[in-house]
Design an enzyme around this catalytic site. Sequence first.
Site, mmCIF file in Angstrom:
data_model
loop_
_atom_site.group_PDB
_atom_site.id
_atom_site.type_symbol
_atom_site.label_atom_id
_atom_site.label_comp_id
_atom_site.label_asym_id
_atom_site.label_seq_id
_atom_site.Cartn_x
_atom_site.Cartn_y
_atom_site.Cartn_z
ATOM 1 N N ASP A 11 0.834 -1.022 0.163
ATOM 2 C CA ASP A 11 -0.029 0.271 0.027
ATOM 3 C C ASP A 11 1.059 1.338 0.001
ATOM 4 O O ASP A 11 1.496 1.607 1.097
ATOM 5 C CB ASP A 11 -0.718 -0.062 1.314
ATOM 6 N N HIS A 24 -2.449 1.017 7.089
ATOM 7 C CA HIS A 24 -1.750 0.529 5.897
ATOM 8 C C HIS A 24 -1.185 -0.877 5.603
ATOM 9 O O HIS A 24 -1.392 -1.473 4.521
ATOM 10 C CB HIS A 24 -0.378 1.376 5.823
ATOM 11 N N GLU A 76 -1.325 -1.324 -4.868
ATOM 12 C CA GLU A 76 -2.752 -0.459 -4.794
ATOM 13 C C GLU A 76 -2.556 0.392 -5.980
ATOM 14 O O GLU A 76 -1.397 1.178 -5.995
ATOM 15 C CB GLU A 76 -2.769 0.012 -3.659
#
Length: 173
Positions: free
Chosen positions: A7, A142, A67
């Site tokens: 992330d 996260h 992501e």
Amino acid sequence: MIVLGVDPGTVATGFGVVARQGSRFTCLAEGDVRAPARWPMEVRLKAIHDAIAELILRFAPQALAVEDAFISKLKSPQTAIKLGQARGVILLAGAQAGLPVVSYAPNVVKQSVVGNGRAEKEQVIYMVTRLLNLPGAPKSEHAADALGLALCHLQRGRMDALAAGAARNGGSR
């Protein structure tokens, strides 16, 4: 199969390493790469790149799931540029290691992990904790997102393999 989920962020980059054996998922590692905002951007980017490269060496994943940047949710164009820089060094680390690198939109990850593409953070954290049989919630939001990315990739790969097998067998058994 082992997948490293990431992330991206320029201050906190979440990571999660997940292994799949059959239908069982195991968390091998999770956490954040911290690069304080007071550091110059090039130093933060190097820290992110080096940490991801180290995780790749340590766990030897077969894929890197990152992501996608969700531009409409970002506060400013400057934020989008910074996030793009972080994604860039993460993608570079994967490419340097010869890994397949895949990107998933947040709603795809939420759909895969929770069953609802509009799920709230708390729902993602809950399901990641359950699916990985963790003793408690991941270390950060996260890290939870990164674990979700890895799970998403593993689940999608499993579904793709099942679909391919069904196609080879005439569509049904």
